[in-house]
Design a protein around this motif. Structure first.
Motif, PDB file in Angstrom:
ATOM      1  N   ASP A   1       0.857  -1.231  -0.020  1.00  0.00           N
ATOM      2  CA  ASP A   1       0.026   0.102  -0.073  1.00  0.00           C
ATOM      3  C   ASP A   1       0.969   1.277   0.095  1.00  0.00           C
ATOM      4  N   ALA A   2       1.785   1.236   0.774  1.00  0.00           N
ATOM      5  CA  ALA A   2       2.539   2.478   0.907  1.00  0.00           C
ATOM      6  C   ALA A   2       3.472   2.687  -0.425  1.00  0.00           C
ATOM      7  N   TRP A   3       3.921   1.716  -0.975  1.00  0.00           N
ATOM      8  CA  TRP A   3       4.583   1.700  -2.154  1.00  0.00           C
ATOM      9  C   TRP A   3       3.747   2.164  -3.394  1.00  0.00           C
ATOM     10  N   GLN A   4       2.346   1.739  -3.437  1.00  0.00           N
ATOM     11  CA  GLN A   4       1.400   2.297  -4.183  1.00  0.00           C
ATOM     12  C   GLN A   4       1.459   3.581  -4.138  1.00  0.00           C
ATOM     13  N   ASP A   5       1.309   4.026  -2.815  1.00  0.00           N
ATOM     14  CA  ASP A   5       0.910   5.579  -2.684  1.00  0.00           C
ATOM     15  C   ASP A   5       2.220   6.383  -2.909  1.00  0.00           C
ATOM     16  N   GLY A   6       3.450   5.864  -2.782  1.00  0.00           N
ATOM     17  CA  GLY A   6       4.574   6.580  -3.241  1.00  0.00           C
ATOM     18  C   GLY A   6       4.733   6.707  -4.805  1.00  0.00           C
ATOM     19  N   LEU A   7       4.103   5.511  -5.475  1.00  0.00           N
ATOM     20  CA  LEU A   7       4.483   5.804  -6.901  1.00  0.00           C
ATOM     21  C   LEU A   7       3.395   7.011  -7.484  1.00  0.00           C
ATOM     22  N   ALA A   8       2.183   6.989  -6.895  1.00  0.00           N
ATOM     23  CA  ALA A   8       1.263   7.918  -7.282  1.00  0.00           C
ATOM     24  C   ALA A   8       1.771   9.461  -6.897  1.00  0.00           C
ATOM     25  N   ARG A   9       2.080   9.521  -5.649  1.00  0.00           N
ATOM     26  CA  ARG A   9       2.046  10.780  -4.870  1.00  0.00           C
ATOM     27  C   ARG A   9       3.523  11.523  -5.307  1.00  0.00           C
ATOM     28  N   GLU A  10       4.466  10.773  -4.942  1.00  0.00           N
ATOM     29  CA  GLU A  10       5.963  10.986  -5.010  1.00  0.00           C
ATOM     30  C   GLU A  10       6.520  11.170  -6.498  1.00  0.00           C
ATOM     31  N   ARG A  11       6.448   9.886  -7.254  1.00  0.00           N
ATOM     32  CA  ARG A  11       6.790   9.963  -8.576  1.00  0.00           C
ATOM     33  C   ARG A  11       5.896  10.323  -9.618  1.00  0.00           C
ATOM     34  N   ARG A  12       4.409  10.661  -9.134  1.00  0.00           N
ATOM     35  CA  ARG A  12       3.569  11.075 -10.123  1.00  0.00           C
ATOM     36  C   ARG A  12       3.294  10.180 -11.252  1.00  0.00           C
ATOM     37  N   MET A  13       3.405   8.915 -11.020  1.00  0.00           N
ATOM     38  CA  MET A  13       2.887   8.037 -12.114  1.00  0.00           C
ATOM     39  C   MET A  13       1.331   8.014 -12.296  1.00  0.00           C
ATOM     40  N   ALA A  14       1.048   7.786 -13.632  1.00  0.00           N
ATOM     41  CA  ALA A  14      -0.616   7.709 -13.899  1.00  0.00           C
ATOM     42  C   ALA A  14      -1.284   6.560 -13.220  1.00  0.00           C
ATOM     43  N   PRO A  15      -2.406   6.748 -12.653  1.00  0.00           N
ATOM     44  CA  PRO A  15      -3.005   5.720 -12.089  1.00  0.00           C
ATOM     45  C   PRO A  15      -3.166   4.416 -12.825  1.00  0.00           C
ATOM     46  N   ASN A  16      -3.153   4.262 -14.041  1.00  0.00           N
ATOM     47  CA  ASN A  16      -3.181   3.233 -14.896  1.00  0.00           C
ATOM     48  C   ASN A  16      -1.758   2.513 -14.619  1.00  0.00           C
ATOM     49  N   THR A  17      -0.610   3.265 -14.644  1.00  0.00           N
ATOM     50  CA  THR A  17       0.553   2.725 -14.695  1.00  0.00           C
ATOM     51  C   THR A  17       0.897   2.109 -13.094  1.00  0.00           C
ATOM     52  N   VAL A  18       0.235   2.664 -12.063  1.00  0.00           N
ATOM     53  CA  VAL A  18       0.547   2.161 -10.754  1.00  0.00           C
ATOM     54  C   VAL A  18      -0.336   0.941 -10.680  1.00  0.00           C
ATOM     55  N   GLU A  19      -1.425   0.799 -11.143  1.00  0.00           N
ATOM     56  CA  GLU A  19      -2.314  -0.247 -11.279  1.00  0.00           C
ATOM     57  C   GLU A  19      -1.841  -1.537 -11.891  1.00  0.00           C
ATOM     58  N   ALA A  20      -0.893  -1.210 -13.207  1.00  0.00           N
ATOM     59  CA  ALA A  20      -0.228  -2.174 -14.032  1.00  0.00           C
ATOM     60  C   ALA A  20       1.081  -2.720 -13.214  1.00  0.00           C
ATOM     61  N   TYR A  21       1.851  -1.830 -12.461  1.00  0.00           N
ATOM     62  CA  TYR A  21       2.794  -2.247 -11.596  1.00  0.00           C
ATOM     63  C   TYR A  21       2.159  -2.949 -10.445  1.00  0.00           C
ATOM     64  N   ALA A  22       1.041  -2.956  -9.980  1.00  0.00           N
ATOM     65  CA  ALA A  22       0.571  -3.709  -8.656  1.00  0.00           C
ATOM     66  C   ALA A  22      -0.100  -5.218  -9.373  1.00  0.00           C
ATOM     67  N   ARG A  23      -0.590  -5.019 -10.487  1.00  0.00           N
ATOM     68  CA  ARG A  23      -0.655  -6.502 -11.025  1.00  0.00           C
ATOM     69  C   ARG A  23       0.453  -7.057 -11.416  1.00  0.00           C
ATOM     70  N   ASP A  24       1.435  -6.612 -11.955  1.00  0.00           N
ATOM     71  CA  ASP A  24       2.577  -7.407 -12.039  1.00  0.00           C
ATOM     72  C   ASP A  24       3.395  -8.044 -10.909  1.00  0.00           C
ATOM     73  N   LEU A  25       3.146  -7.218  -9.539  1.00  0.00           N
ATOM     74  CA  LEU A  25       3.779  -7.640  -8.326  1.00  0.00           C
ATOM     75  C   LEU A  25       2.988  -9.041  -7.920  1.00  0.00           C
ATOM     76  N   ARG A  26       1.584  -8.503  -8.060  1.00  0.00           N
ATOM     77  CA  ARG A  26       0.592  -9.811  -7.629  1.00  0.00           C
ATOM     78  C   ARG A  26       1.011 -10.920  -8.271  1.00  0.00           C
ATOM     79  N   GLN A  27       1.168 -11.016  -9.745  1.00  0.00           N
ATOM     80  CA  GLN A  27       1.701 -12.278 -10.433  1.00  0.00           C
ATOM     81  C   GLN A  27       2.944 -12.943  -9.983  1.00  0.00           C
ATOM     82  N   PHE A  28       3.713 -12.079  -9.338  1.00  0.00           N
ATOM     83  CA  PHE A  28       4.942 -12.483  -8.948  1.00  0.00           C
ATOM     84  C   PHE A  28       4.611 -13.402  -7.511  1.00  0.00           C
TER      85      PHE A  28
END
Length: 324
Positions: free
Chosen positions: A22-49
């Motif tokens: 949760d903290a990682w996703q929040d950091g991607l969105a707030r600090e690195r300003r990644m688009a929501p779709n990109t953050v969701e894609a990263y989260a899906r990739d981590l979930r698969q792993f």
């Protein structure tokens, strides 16, 4: 678009791991300003792993990730390959996992050394697929769709968006992110857009593009507020990129173009046609908002391929070489 916390996903892992996600996703969105779709894609990739690890080692934990061996990561890659996942998707998936591993290290946990010990799959960079100049010009006007059962202002809107993609090299998200206050109309020579990573850049506006935007504004029946979106949907709400994609699909059929003729192909066409007219590579890089010149240099390969094709078709020796 709100992000889904790890606790809301079917995600294996103990409470500490989920909190870290949760903290990682929040950091991607707030600090690195990644688009929501990109953050969701990263989260899906981590979930698969993590799902892969759960099936082989039990419930994943932060300590378990730190203790991974290179063979564990290679096993995940082999399993994904067996499922038909290509090298490009697998490379992106590993990028998401590595991003989370870096987050863990920043938070004081040991590094996930296994991820650094495994090479990413080699992937050939795909060459952009631009449109021919006549097709690009036709797509950016409303004339070709005049017979459609659509309101004239909607046809003018779509033409204005597409004119920005081809005439200014914008990404579709950048065009739809413009506000009414920043509308590039006649008399406006340049517009500031925000691209990937929320980086701002200034893009020149051609008179023909400005006129297309002005035609749309003159026909638009909705009251556009200065801070609201420049381009709106049929009911005045936010315009979805999918609407523009559908419009291009319709034009693609009318012009007999391949499936590669997408809205993003207009941005590729912008760069390729500039380069063909001896545009300077560094200037094109700035116009496109590429972080690396190597990305822009892909367009030089297109130009070289076209030159070789012309050589093979026209040079006398090439013709004789091709003869039986």
């Amino acid at each position: 678009m709100p992000l889904s916390p790890a606790s809301d996903l079917t995600l294996p892992g103990d409470a500490a791991l989920r909190a870290a996600i949760d903290a990682w996703q929040d950091g991607l969105a707030r600090e690195r300003r990644m688009a929501p779709n990109t953050v969701e894609a990263y989260a899906r990739d981590l979930r698969q792993f993590l799902v892969h690890l759960d099936g082989r080692q039990g419930t994943p934990t932060i300590a378990g990730l730190v203790a991974l061996k290179p063979r564990d990561v290679r096993g995940f890659m082999a399993a994904r390959r067996a499922d038909g996942v290509g090298g490009r998707s697998l490379m992106r998936g590993l990028a998401g996992v590595r991003s989370f591993a870096r987050h863990l290290e920043r938070e004081g946990h040991s590094s996930v050394a296994a991820l650094g010990a495994v090479r990413s799959p080699k992937v050939e960079r795909r060459l952009p697929r631009p449109l021919p100049v006549p097709a690009a010009r036709a797509i950016t006007t409303a004339d070709l769709r005049a017979g459609e059962d659509r309101a004239p202002w909607i046809l003018a809107r779509d033409a204005a968006v597409l004119a920005l993609l081809y005439g200014a090299g914008l990404r579709i998200s950048e065009a739809l992110g413009l506000t009414r206050r920043d509308a590039p109309v006649p008399g406006v020579d340049a517009v500031t857009v925000r691209g990937k990573g929320d980086k701002a850049r200034m893009v020149p506006i051609l008179p023909v593009v400005a006129q297309a935007v002005a035609d749309y504004l003159a026909a638009c029946p909705h009251d556009l507020t200065p801070e609201g979106p420049l381009f709106v949907g049929a009911k005045g709400g936010v315009l979805s990129p999918r609407v523009i994609q559908y419009a291009v699909a319709s034009l693609r059929g009318a012009l007999g173009l391949p499936a590669s003729a997408t809205p993003h192909a207009l941005r590729h066409s912008f760069a390729t046609h500039l380069l063909a007219r001896r545009g300077e590579l560094r200037a094109i890089q700035e116009l496109l908002g590429h972080a690396s010149l190597s990305t822009t240099q892909l367009y030089t390969q297109i130009d070289a391929a076209r030159l070789m094709s012309a050589f093979d078709a026209a040079h006398p020796r090439a013709a004789r070489r091709a003869s039986p």
